[in-house]
Design an enzyme around this catalytic site. Structure first.
Site, PDB file in Angstrom:
ATOM      1  N   HIS A  72     -24.785   6.497 -41.331  1.00  0.00           N
ATOM      2  CA  HIS A  72     -24.010   7.558 -41.967  1.00  0.00           C
ATOM      3  C   HIS A  72     -22.890   6.966 -42.807  1.00  0.00           C
ATOM      4  CE1 HIS A  72     -25.022  11.404 -39.464  1.00  0.00           C
ATOM      5  NE2 HIS A  72     -26.089  10.732 -39.825  1.00  0.00           N
ATOM      6  N   TYR A 200     -17.130  18.596 -38.332  1.00  0.00           N
ATOM      7  CA  TYR A 200     -16.102  19.033 -37.386  1.00  0.00           C
ATOM      8  C   TYR A 200     -15.453  20.270 -37.995  1.00  0.00           C
ATOM      9  CZ  TYR A 200     -16.390  14.285 -35.402  1.00  0.00           C
ATOM     10  OH  TYR A 200     -16.807  13.113 -34.834  1.00  0.00           O
ATOM     11  N   PRO A 292     -13.796  13.495 -27.037  1.00  0.00           N
ATOM     12  CA  PRO A 292     -14.930  13.066 -27.879  1.00  0.00           C
ATOM     13  C   PRO A 292     -14.710  13.265 -29.374  1.00  0.00           C
ATOM     14  CG  PRO A 292     -15.458  15.083 -26.683  1.00  0.00           C
ATOM     15  CD  PRO A 292     -14.161  14.601 -26.135  1.00  0.00           C
ATOM     16  N   LYS A 296     -14.975   7.908 -29.990  1.00  0.00           N
ATOM     17  CA  LYS A 296     -14.417   6.598 -29.677  1.00  0.00           C
ATOM     18  C   LYS A 296     -14.768   6.076 -28.288  1.00  0.00           C
ATOM     19  CE  LYS A 296     -12.609   6.089 -33.613  1.00  0.00           C
ATOM     20  NZ  LYS A 296     -13.347   5.206 -34.516  1.00  0.00           N
ATOM     21  N   TYR A 384     -12.092   6.183 -38.408  1.00  0.00           N
ATOM     22  CA  TYR A 384     -13.374   6.709 -37.940  1.00  0.00           C
ATOM     23  C   TYR A 384     -14.414   5.596 -37.782  1.00  0.00           C
ATOM     24  CZ  TYR A 384     -17.226  10.045 -37.466  1.00  0.00           C
ATOM     25  OH  TYR A 384     -18.310  10.759 -36.980  1.00  0.00           O
TER      26      TYR A 384
END
Length: 389
Positions: A72, A200, A292, A296, A384
């Site tokens: 990704h 998200y 979550p 991580k 990220y």
């Protein structure tokens, strides 16, 4: 039984550490309370940072991951009306791998026998002894008989509820904790994902996440009160709620199907310091928990293992004690940065019960800033994909 290192816990952290030590000629044994089938039945996250991918590559156990995993280059933040894409490939020249934690565990587990990594499953009543000496040992029972493992170091990879952290005297350690007032209700289904990247979402009805394990298996979440029960959420109700919270663009591409797993996971931020006491080192969830949001958990465990394996290899192969002494401070420096990112993303994307109009206005302002600022997006992308080890 005698060995150099006794590892408690045969999840991905314990198995990864065991393989890394064996690859460097360091003797070790792994003790696991559960059966192999139970370990593989645990459904966990699936976004891997470079540190995790790199360790699997170093071991030569990346074949199935590279064949079945999904690279990704970005992910999305949604506010009910729009998608804000964080282009991590363009912003920081990096990417993440989507590959289920269960599959990582399976790859490590299946390679254990051929690589001479001894794993003892169904080891009950594990207890740690003489941690402040150079001759610690571990006792456990199996098939009604008591066994003892003498070693030089013990590494606790046995999760939040395991015996390792609890073996450290209360006067030695300090706990930092934030328990969140909601949990994540998750559904796993064999349907194509609604988007080729994660979403998200912050909606007036609450948080939602659209994720995946493969091109044909999807994982979705919504936040619910801690008092909520899974049985109150039949599949159709959950799919309807996901479609609302993720917004019209994502909802138009949701494929519905029967759940193959549905559960509610509570959220907490937790850090225990120090991560080493005498001859005991802690890795992963035994020392820290992250919500979550931000993916991580497994990756922090992998960075702990990276530091621990280097320290232990240096100790046994080069008589170098410096990295052992520095292990806790080194690991915690990265842990706290990841805790900060997971906490901040959780705070941004969830509606907290105590929040009022001011807090909501701050979320809107932050999302607007992220949408229009390359600097803000770069900071998010950098965290990220994972900070350097």
């Amino acid at each position: 039984m005698k060995t150099h290192v006794c590892i408690i816990g045969a999840g991905p952290a314990g198995l990864l550490l065991g393989h890394l030590l064996r690859a460097e000629g360091v003797d070790c044994v792994v003790l696991e309370r559960r059966s192999p089938d139970y370990v593989l039945s645990r459904i966990r996250a699936g976004v891997l940072e470079n540190v995790t991918v790199g360790l699997m590559e170093r071991l030569g156990l990346d074949g199935r991951m590279k064949a079945e995993g999904l690279w990704h280059d970005g992910f999305n933040l949604a506010d009910g009306e729009r998608l804000i894409r964080i282009d991590i490939g363009e912003l920081v020249g990096n990417r993440v791998m989507v590959y289920g934690q269960t599959e990582v565990t399976r790859d490590l587990m299946e390679a254990s026998a051929e690589r001479d990594l001894q794993v003892v499953y169904e080891a009950d009543d594990v207890a740690l002894h003489d941690l402040e000496s150079d001759t610690p040992y571990v006792t456990y029972t199996k098939d009604g008989a008591e066994h003892r493992v003498d070693c030089r170091f013990i590494v606790g990879c046995d999760g939040f509820h395991g015996p390792s952290r609890k073996s450290i005297p209360a006067s030695v350690g300090q706990e930092f904790e934030r328990v969140y007032p909601f949990g994540w209700l998750g559904i796993l289904a064999d349907v194509p994902p609604c988007n080729h990247e994660l979403i998200y979402a912050n909606h007036e009805r609450g948080f939602a996440l659209a994720s995946m394990r493969s091109e044909t298996r999807s994982r979705y979440y919504i936040d619910v009160p801690l008092t909520e029960k899974v049985e109150n959420w039949p599949d159709e109700r959950l799919w309807d709620e996901l479609a609302t919270r993720l917004g019209p663009e994502a909802a138009a591409h949701i494929t519905r199907g029967p759940s193959i797993d549905k559960s509610i996971a509570p959220l907490r931020s937790f850090v225990f310091a120090p991560m080493r006491h005498g001859s005991l080192m802690l890795c992963g969830d035994s020392a820290h928990i992250v919500p979550p949001t931000g993916a991580k958990g497994l990756n922090l465990a992998a960075s702990d293992v990276y530091y621990a394996s280097a320290a232990l290899t240096g100790f046994f192969n080069r008589q170098d004690n410096d990295a052992i002494s520095a292990y806790s401070d080194t690991a915690l420096a990265r842990v706290w940065k990841s805790e900060r990112f997971s906490w901040s993303l959780t705070r941004l994307m969830h509606r907290f019960p105590e929040d009022g109009p001011f807090e909501r206005a701050m979320q809107v302002a932050e999302l607007d800033y992220i949408a229009s600022s390359r600097a803000a997006q770069t900071s998010i992308a950098e965290n990220y994909v994972g900070l350097p080890v």
